[in-house]
Scaffold this motif. Structure first.
Motif, PDB file in Angstrom:
ATOM      1  N   SER A  46       0.817  -1.210   0.000  1.00 56.85           N
ATOM      2  CA  SER A  46       0.000   0.000   0.000  1.00 56.85           C
ATOM      3  C   SER A  46       0.854   1.264   0.000  1.00 56.85           C
ATOM      4  N   VAL A  82      -4.378   0.809   4.884  1.00 54.81           N
ATOM      5  CA  VAL A  82      -3.313  -0.074   4.386  1.00 54.81           C
ATOM      6  C   VAL A  82      -3.813  -1.512   4.322  1.00 54.81           C
ATOM      7  N   ASP A 117      -6.061  -2.105   1.376  1.00 53.95           N
ATOM      8  CA  ASP A 117      -5.238  -2.185   0.164  1.00 53.95           C
ATOM      9  C   ASP A 117      -4.630  -3.572   0.018  1.00 53.95           C
TER      10      ASP A 117
END
Length: 460
Positions: free
Chosen positions: A234, A275, A278
């Motif tokens: 990410s 994150v 992702d």
């Protein structure tokens, strides 16, 4: 008796192997007997003492070895052994046998059990919780080859150093700083010489590496692909390291054998909601394992608020006053080399050059402590820094990393290209010359200390 103890260990090993792989094996009878003893008749392996009474040396000869067909038969292709019964008790025995650890850290066993079951997983464990042991443990016990994808060459070197220190030498880094030719390396990998192959994500975009994967699959298979420090998917994947994008798709397609792809496990210590989302999307993994408190109570934090022009003065204060007071030692005792008992530290700087660069701060710290710190940065420092013997910077920084690992230098001055995932037990202090760009980076960098569980100091 040392010999009898060794024989008992062998029988324990064979017994636990039959349990974890769930196959029947008649355990050989092992016994230490005297030379020409009648006791040798019903023993599968005789270890005979042939010592000459004229000296004090003991010589042992192993004779009359018979092993079950499953072990003795040489097959054209390697067996695909897989852990079928990953019970915790047996795995704890292997944890002690392989790594000399008596217990799993929080989250290790849960992650290992899921991987043994063939489940793709994302594991989030705090820094210092032993994330690398998860894929190393599985990779050793399952047959096949393991690929570990790491964002930093320094982290690759650190893990290979630790594996070889533990006696696992069938490991290789496929990177630009290897000492063998690419052709020789390709032959060795496709020939099954290595158990662990460490690469950066960019390697999967290179046609030559893809061909090596295909050649390896003729005889062997890949059991696990581990993506270490997976938060980089990410944080870096959308910008300057686009090789992280569609990485899992490439792995599943390229490393597939018999319509089955290797297990993918992604590991990190820093993954906020954005994150993590992702990572789940890019890796197409739904199982997320998060264990343990992320706090590091063994690390003390000290924030020094100062103007930029006062940073050199404060660095001197840290070296001559703050650290000696914290460790209750004289400065010369802190910075002297003392093998594994050395007090080591990392100073993180933002650049490879200018007044905040590795060279400048290295010279400054060396003057304050009367030592010779070593340096590390992704790109070469400025031309004013003359490399000894005109060595390539890749070779030089690898040598610097080894100096630090071997306690030949007690302080490393580095950019953030060094340190993520580094596991060095005697790192006792971290200094951030400026604040890191994010809390995740700060957590990662400060987490290089505290591996020994002793009280540590982080100063920013």
């Amino acid at each position: 008796n040392l010999i009898n103890s060794a024989l008992s260990d062998i029988q324990d090993l064979l017994s636990n192997l039959t349990t974890i792989y769930d196959f029947k094996l008649e355990i050989p009878t092992l016994k230490y007997v005297k030379y020409n003893s009648v006791e040798t008749k019903n023993v599968d392996i005789n270890i005979v003492n042939t010592s000459n009474n004229n000296n004090n040396l003991n010589d042992y000869v192993i004779t009359d070895i018979s092993v079950p067909l499953q072990i003795g038969y040489i097959q054209q292709y390697p067996l695909e052994l897989k852990v079928k019964k990953p019970d915790k008790k047996t795995c704890l025995w292997f944890l002690d046998y392989l790594f000399n650890h008596k217990k799993f850290e929080a989250g290790q066993w849960e992650s290992i059990a899921q991987i043994f079951k063939g489940k793709d997983t994302i594991s989030i464990l705090r820094t210092g919780a032993g994330k690398s042991l998860i894929f190393q443990f599985v990779g050793i016990l399952n047959s096949g080859i393991s690929i570990i994808i790491s964002p930093l060459v320094s982290l690759i070197h650190d893990q290979i150093f630790n594996l070889k220190s533990d006696g696992f030498d069938k490991t290789i880094s496929f990177s630009s700083d290897i000492n063998v030719s690419k052709d020789e390396l390709a032959i060795n990998i496709s020939g099954g010489l290595f158990k662990f192959i460490y690469v950066t994500p960019e390697r999967f975009q290179i046609d030559g590496f893809r061909q090596i994967i295909k050649s390896t699959l003729i005889k062997y298979h890949f059991s696990i692909v581990a993506i270490d420090e997976a938060h980089c998917i990410s944080e870096w994947g959308h910008n300057f390291r686009t090789s992280y994008m569609r990485l899992a798709h490439t792995i599943r397609k390229l490393c597939k054998t018999k319509k089955k792809s290797p297990v993918i496990t992604a590991l990190t210590a820093t993954a906020g909601d954005h994150v993590l989302n992702d990572m789940k999307r890019e890796l197409d993994i739904s199982i997320v394992l998060k264990y343990g408190n992320m706090a590091r109570p063994e690390i003390n934090y000290k924030i020094i608020n100062c103007h930029s022009k006062d940073k050199p003065k404060n660095l001197s204060y840290i070296s001559q006053t703050l650290l000696p007071e914290f460790f209750k030692m004289k400065p010369e005792e802190i910075y002297k080399k003392n093998d594994e008992k050395s007090i080591c530290g990392i100073i993180y700087v933002p650049h490879k050059d200018n007044i905040y660069g590795v060279v400048e701060i290295s010279q400054m710290w060396g003057n304050y402590t009367y030592t010779e710190p070593t340096i590390f940065s992704g790109d070469p420092p400025p031309k004013a820094y003359v490399l000894e013997g005109n060595k390539r910077w890749d070779e030089e920084k690898k040598e610097n990393s080894l100096k630090f690992r071997r306690n030949e230098a007690t302080t490393m001055i580095a950019t953030n290209s060094f340190g993520m995932g580094i596991n060095k037990q005697n790192v006792r202090y971290i200094i951030n010359y400026i604040m890191p760009r994010s809390m995740e980076s700060f957590y990662q960098e400060s987490g290089r200390a505290g591996r020994s569980k002793d009280i540590q100091l982080n100063t920013s």
